[in-house]
Design a protein around this motif. Structure first.
Motif, PDB file in Angstrom:
ATOM      1  N   TRP A  86      15.462 -51.176 -34.322  1.00 15.95           N
ATOM      2  CA  TRP A  86      15.307 -50.397 -33.182  1.00 15.95           C
ATOM      3  C   TRP A  86      15.290 -48.840 -33.478  1.00 15.95           C
ATOM      4  CZ3 TRP A  86      17.653 -46.605 -30.085  1.00 15.95           C
ATOM      5  CH2 TRP A  86      17.052 -46.283 -29.216  1.00 15.95           C
ATOM      6  N   THR A  87      14.446 -48.115 -32.583  1.00 13.54           N
ATOM      7  CA  THR A  87      14.528 -46.711 -32.383  1.00 13.54           C
ATOM      8  C   THR A  87      13.598 -46.322 -31.012  1.00 13.54           C
ATOM      9  OG1 THR A  87      14.904 -44.462 -33.364  1.00 13.54           O
ATOM     10  CG2 THR A  87      12.600 -45.677 -33.970  1.00 13.54           C
ATOM     11  N   ARG A  88      13.831 -45.117 -30.562  1.00 15.95           N
ATOM     12  CA  ARG A  88      13.150 -44.685 -29.474  1.00 15.95           C
ATOM     13  C   ARG A  88      12.885 -43.119 -29.706  1.00 15.95           C
ATOM     14  NH1 ARG A  88      15.210 -43.638 -23.266  1.00 15.95           N
ATOM     15  NH2 ARG A  88      13.466 -42.145 -22.675  1.00 15.95           N
ATOM     16  N   LEU A  89      11.918 -42.745 -29.750  1.00 18.24           N
ATOM     17  CA  LEU A  89      11.443 -41.322 -30.126  1.00 18.24           C
ATOM     18  C   LEU A  89      11.601 -40.560 -28.849  1.00 18.24           C
ATOM     19  CD1 LEU A  89       8.210 -41.820 -31.996  1.00 18.24           C
ATOM     20  CD2 LEU A  89      10.539 -42.012 -32.994  1.00 18.24           C
ATOM     21  N   ALA A  90      12.248 -39.070 -29.163  1.00 15.78           N
ATOM     22  CA  ALA A  90      12.326 -38.323 -28.088  1.00 15.78           C
ATOM     23  C   ALA A  90      12.934 -36.832 -28.614  1.00 15.78           C
ATOM     24  CB  ALA A  90      13.493 -38.744 -27.122  1.00 15.78           C
ATOM     25  N   VAL A  91      12.112 -35.982 -28.783  1.00 14.46           N
ATOM     26  CA  VAL A  91      12.343 -34.880 -29.312  1.00 14.46           C
ATOM     27  C   VAL A  91      13.236 -33.918 -28.173  1.00 14.46           C
ATOM     28  CG1 VAL A  91      10.336 -34.614 -30.825  1.00 14.46           C
ATOM     29  CG2 VAL A  91      10.107 -33.585 -28.357  1.00 14.46           C
ATOM     30  N   ASP A  92      13.041 -34.038 -27.022  1.00 18.85           N
ATOM     31  CA  ASP A  92      13.964 -33.568 -25.778  1.00 18.85           C
ATOM     32  C   ASP A  92      14.302 -34.659 -24.876  1.00 18.85           C
ATOM     33  OD1 ASP A  92      15.091 -32.025 -24.114  1.00 18.85           O
ATOM     34  OD2 ASP A  92      13.649 -30.573 -23.804  1.00 18.85           O
ATOM     35  N   PRO A  93      15.755 -35.150 -25.094  1.00 14.79           N
ATOM     36  CA  PRO A  93      16.026 -36.321 -24.290  1.00 14.79           C
ATOM     37  C   PRO A  93      16.263 -35.917 -22.976  1.00 14.79           C
ATOM     38  CG  PRO A  93      17.597 -35.783 -26.070  1.00 14.79           C
ATOM     39  CD  PRO A  93      16.485 -34.920 -26.198  1.00 14.79           C
ATOM     40  N   HIS A  94      16.438 -34.647 -22.457  1.00 17.50           N
ATOM     41  CA  HIS A  94      16.480 -34.242 -21.061  1.00 17.50           C
ATOM     42  C   HIS A  94      15.279 -34.018 -20.274  1.00 17.50           C
ATOM     43  CE1 HIS A  94      20.396 -34.445 -22.551  1.00 17.50           C
ATOM     44  NE2 HIS A  94      20.207 -33.437 -23.645  1.00 17.50           N
ATOM     45  N   ASN A 104       1.667 -37.861 -24.376  1.00 12.88           N
ATOM     46  CA  ASN A 104       1.343 -39.324 -23.697  1.00 12.88           C
ATOM     47  C   ASN A 104       0.350 -39.964 -24.676  1.00 12.88           C
ATOM     48  OD1 ASN A 104       0.729 -41.446 -21.753  1.00 12.88           O
ATOM     49  ND2 ASN A 104      -0.849 -40.306 -20.821  1.00 12.88           N
ATOM     50  N   ALA A 105       0.446 -40.219 -25.706  1.00  9.17           N
ATOM     51  CA  ALA A 105      -0.212 -40.924 -26.847  1.00  9.17           C
ATOM     52  C   ALA A 105       0.578 -41.566 -27.832  1.00  9.17           C
ATOM     53  CB  ALA A 105      -1.203 -39.822 -27.628  1.00  9.17           C
ATOM     54  N   PRO A 106      -0.033 -42.549 -28.643  1.00  2.32           N
ATOM     55  CA  PRO A 106       0.543 -43.417 -29.666  1.00  2.32           C
ATOM     56  C   PRO A 106       1.241 -42.575 -30.575  1.00  2.32           C
ATOM     57  CG  PRO A 106      -1.395 -44.611 -28.985  1.00  2.32           C
ATOM     58  CD  PRO A 106      -1.314 -43.184 -28.403  1.00  2.32           C
ATOM     59  N   VAL A 107       2.171 -42.965 -31.130  1.00  2.00           N
ATOM     60  CA  VAL A 107       2.662 -42.264 -32.435  1.00  2.00           C
ATOM     61  C   VAL A 107       3.157 -43.628 -33.354  1.00  2.00           C
ATOM     62  CG1 VAL A 107       4.488 -40.864 -33.520  1.00  2.00           C
ATOM     63  CG2 VAL A 107       3.900 -40.399 -31.367  1.00  2.00           C
ATOM     64  N   THR A 129       3.764 -48.780 -34.117  1.00  4.29           N
ATOM     65  CA  THR A 129       3.210 -47.709 -33.071  1.00  4.29           C
ATOM     66  C   THR A 129       4.122 -47.685 -32.055  1.00  4.29           C
ATOM     67  OG1 THR A 129       0.931 -48.407 -33.977  1.00  4.29           O
ATOM     68  CG2 THR A 129       1.068 -47.200 -31.794  1.00  4.29           C
ATOM     69  N   ALA A 130       4.443 -46.682 -31.704  1.00  6.18           N
ATOM     70  CA  ALA A 130       5.406 -46.236 -30.746  1.00  6.18           C
ATOM     71  C   ALA A 130       4.688 -45.943 -29.591  1.00  6.18           C
ATOM     72  CB  ALA A 130       6.375 -45.196 -30.939  1.00  6.18           C
ATOM     73  N   ARG A 131       4.679 -46.415 -28.510  1.00  9.17           N
ATOM     74  CA  ARG A 131       3.549 -46.221 -27.356  1.00  9.17           C
ATOM     75  C   ARG A 131       4.254 -45.704 -26.236  1.00  9.17           C
ATOM     76  NH1 ARG A 131      -0.866 -48.849 -29.197  1.00  9.17           N
ATOM     77  NH2 ARG A 131      -0.572 -50.618 -30.796  1.00  9.17           N
ATOM     78  N   PRO A 132       3.564 -44.512 -25.581  1.00  9.14           N
ATOM     79  CA  PRO A 132       4.274 -44.049 -24.469  1.00  9.14           C
ATOM     80  C   PRO A 132       4.310 -45.118 -23.319  1.00  9.14           C
ATOM     81  CG  PRO A 132       1.618 -43.638 -24.599  1.00  9.14           C
ATOM     82  CD  PRO A 132       2.060 -44.398 -25.779  1.00  9.14           C
ATOM     83  N   GLU A 133       3.669 -46.199 -23.109  1.00 11.81           N
ATOM     84  CA  GLU A 133       4.097 -47.147 -22.002  1.00 11.81           C
ATOM     85  C   GLU A 133       5.487 -47.823 -22.138  1.00 11.81           C
ATOM     86  OE1 GLU A 133       0.549 -49.065 -24.313  1.00 11.81           O
ATOM     87  OE2 GLU A 133       1.341 -46.874 -23.770  1.00 11.81           O
ATOM     88  N   GLU A 134       5.940 -47.725 -23.380  1.00  9.16           N
ATOM     89  CA  GLU A 134       7.106 -48.269 -23.701  1.00  9.16           C
ATOM     90  C   GLU A 134       8.311 -47.167 -23.920  1.00  9.16           C
ATOM     91  OE1 GLU A 134       6.830 -51.700 -26.332  1.00  9.16           O
ATOM     92  OE2 GLU A 134       6.234 -52.903 -24.587  1.00  9.16           O
ATOM     93  N   ALA A 135       8.002 -45.880 -23.579  1.00  8.34           N
ATOM     94  CA  ALA A 135       8.772 -44.818 -23.804  1.00  8.34           C
ATOM     95  C   ALA A 135       8.891 -44.401 -25.359  1.00  8.34           C
ATOM     96  CB  ALA A 135      10.333 -44.820 -23.206  1.00  8.34           C
ATOM     97  N   HIS A 136       7.905 -44.832 -26.001  1.00 11.28           N
ATOM     98  CA  HIS A 136       7.892 -44.448 -27.373  1.00 11.28           C
ATOM     99  C   HIS A 136       8.939 -45.323 -28.141  1.00 11.28           C
ATOM    100  CE1 HIS A 136       5.059 -41.251 -26.270  1.00 11.28           C
ATOM    101  NE2 HIS A 136       4.485 -41.744 -27.459  1.00 11.28           N
ATOM    102  N   SER A 137       9.471 -46.565 -27.721  1.00  8.63           N
ATOM    103  CA  SER A 137      10.373 -47.387 -28.364  1.00  8.63           C
ATOM    104  C   SER A 137       9.737 -48.392 -29.384  1.00  8.63           C
ATOM    105  CB  SER A 137      11.208 -47.858 -27.358  1.00  8.63           C
ATOM    106  OG  SER A 137      10.458 -49.042 -26.476  1.00  8.63           O
TER     107      SER A 137
END
Length: 548
Positions: A86-94, A104-107, A129-137
């Motif tokens: 598991w991971t979840r992408l976030a460059v700015d968690p806040h 708002n795009a797949p990564v 693929t980390a998708r925005p609809e799943e918070a890039h998780s």
């Protein structure tokens, strides 16, 4: 998915080995964050003032210049041939929209699994693929792995490489290798520092069982160690932001990286004392249904669960069964989603009642019919020496009033007594070996012997319950719990109570269970040491607690 052999290109300035995070730097950064961000002002106000650097999530490629692995990595639900990464992408968690500053795009995210911490021996690699609809998780399910094996894993997004995590597959059928594990619950951000998570990581466990209240949903408090950002969680964005806040904690990240987790929820992942279709006040509404669906989605996004647990609306498949070779069977329960409203419900004013006849109603259920039958069938079919019920709420009878009157709580199993009695009677009737109930929720260590009839103290002991205290909920706690003497006197099957923070460490073998109740003197300051407060041994075939 690319499963071809070979190494990912490694930037020499990025981490390539399994090493503990730089504790001093992380803690200093977190302290600065707590003082600078989570003071009395709202995040919106601070963002407007330019203090946070909180900006709307950018759709351009600017995010790629920042580390997207600020929330760490994790693994979970191992079997003898499979595990989830598991991971979840976030460059700015806040960022207030809950998207972590991601577009708002797949990564595309690459992952690697190796048999060594230096990644010289790659076992598997691929792309997800980390998708925005799943918070890039990401929930990467790896199959066809060798049994009883240790692995190391990492992710890469663009030029950024995640920290390295350690995981494993469980022993194969026929193996009775010793199991070393911790179980824990109730980590409240505002209650203090998550030092107990770090101390648990230092135990080098095979597995971590997290039994609920991974987050707390309430708004910012006062007179707290560190303050919740934003507000009471009611929307998907709120819950995503809350998980992001908690997952920035370096101690929590260290334990996630140290071993695979097996998780279930309790109430605060959604709302205090929710019960199935009912919110805390007992009045279902459309707003409650929407809130429950949002919280369920966020829970899945932030836990190392399989795709089979992906929610459909507000429903998710959380009860499941795992094994440790032939030594132990784990029955992971969901004690919230299918339950009836708490007995004698009065709108949420109190959860403790004297002479509440509704608690004895044989039709009342905590598990729901399907889950109860699944549990009974699974316990009956298993021949493992140890059968563990990983669940959230207090299982043993707990009379909180001195004297002839009986005062029992309606949120725990005392409020669903007929169903509890059916489970306990199954142990004796069907020869269930060595049942061990793992519990969280109450912010206090308890060691309980489970009786064939709780109303007859001399009835046989048929199992044990190991209740872990909180990671931080309730602050530092205390050596002596209010009303402890009365509880011990009224409940002779309760052998031990301690109110400090900590976790439970246990080792299972073919001969015995050895359990240590670990405590930490303070969580209102960081870096406290841990100690063993009480030790018990439970021999195989003799379900009773023997103090060491």
């Amino acid at each position: 998915m690319d499963l071809s052999a070979g190494l990912l290109p490694v930037d020499p300035v990025l981490p390539t080995r399994f090493v503990a995070p730089d504790r001093r730097a992380n803690l200093a950064r977190q302290r600065r964050m707590s003082r600078r961000i989570f003071t009395g002002a709202s995040l919106t106000t601070l963002a407007a003032a330019g203090v946070l650097g909180v900006q709307p999530a950018r759709a351009d490629g600017g995010w790629q210049q920042q580390d997207p692995f600020t929330l760490g990595i994790a693994s979970g639900d191992p079997t003898s041939s499979s595990v989830v990464l598991w991971t979840r992408l976030a460059v700015d968690p806040h960022v207030l929209d809950g998207r972590g500053g991601m577009p708002n795009a797949p990564v595309e995210v690459r992952w690697e699994l190796a048999s060594d911490s230096t990644f010289r021996s790659i076992v598997r690699r691929g792309t997800e693929t980390a998708r925005p609809e799943e918070a890039h998780s990401l929930h990467v399910e790896l199959e066809d792995l060798p049994a009883d094996s240790e692995f190391f894993y990492r992710f890469r997004a663009g030029r950024h490489v995640s920290p390295v995590g350690r995981t494993l597959t469980t022993p194969a059928d026929g193996s009775t290798r010793t199991l070393r594990m911790v179980h824990l619950s109730c980590s409240h951000w505002e209650g203090g520092w998550f030092t107990a998570y770090r101390r648990a990581a230092e135990e080098n466990p095979d597995l971590v069982f997290a039994l609920g209240d991974y987050i707390y949903e309430g708004g910012p408090g006062t007179d707290v160690v560190r303050t919740h950002p934003h507000k009471l969680c009611t929307t998907l964005e709120d819950y995503r932001l809350r998980y992001a806040t908690y997952k920035t904690d370096p101690d929590l990240q260290q334990l996630h990286a140290a071993a695979p987790w097996i998780v279930t929820w309790d109430d605060h992942e959604i709302q205090d004392n929710w019960a199935g279709e009912y919110p805390k006040d007992g009045v279902p509404t459309d707003a409650w249904a929407a809130r429950r669906a949002a919280a369920t989605q966020a829970y899945y996004e932030n836990m190392p669960l399989r795709r089979s647990s992906a929610p459909v609306g507000s429903s998710m498949q959380l009860f499941r069964r795992l094994h440790w070779g032939d030594l132990a069977t784990f029955h992971v329960l969901d004690t919230r989603q299918y339950r009836d409203l708490q007995a004698c419900h009065d709108g949420g004013s109190t959860w403790w009642f004297t002479d509440c006849e509704e608690q004895t109603d044989p039709e009342r259920t905590m598990l729901g019919w399907d889950q109860r039958q699944w549990l009974i069938d699974g316990m009956t079919e298993s021949s493992a020496p140890w059968q563990l019920l990983a669940q959230s709420v207090f299982f043993a009878k707990r009379d909180n009033a001195a004297g002839p009157e009986t005062t029992l709580g309606s949120d725990g199993w005392d409020g669903y007594r007929a169903e509890r009695d059916e489970i306990v009677s199954t142990w004796s009737e069907r020869g269930i070996a060595n049942p061990v109930v793992l519990t969280g929720d109450v912010h206090v260590h308890f060691a309980n012997e489970l009786k064939a009839d709780f109303w007859e103290p001399d009835s046989p002991t048929v199992g044990v319950e190991l209740v872990t205290t909180a990671i931080t909920s309730g602050g530092d706690g205390s050596e002596v719990v209010n009303g402890e003497e009365e509880v011990l006197a009224e409940n002779p099957h309760i052998k031990y109570i301690r109110g400090r923070r900590g976790y439970v460490l246990s080792e299972y073998s073919t001969e015995e269970l050895r359990v240590e109740f670990k405590t930490i003197p303070e969580v209102t300051r960081p870096d406290a040491e841990v100690s063993v407060d009480r030790t018990y041994v439970v021999p195989v075939g003799e379900p009773a607690l023997h103090e060491v």
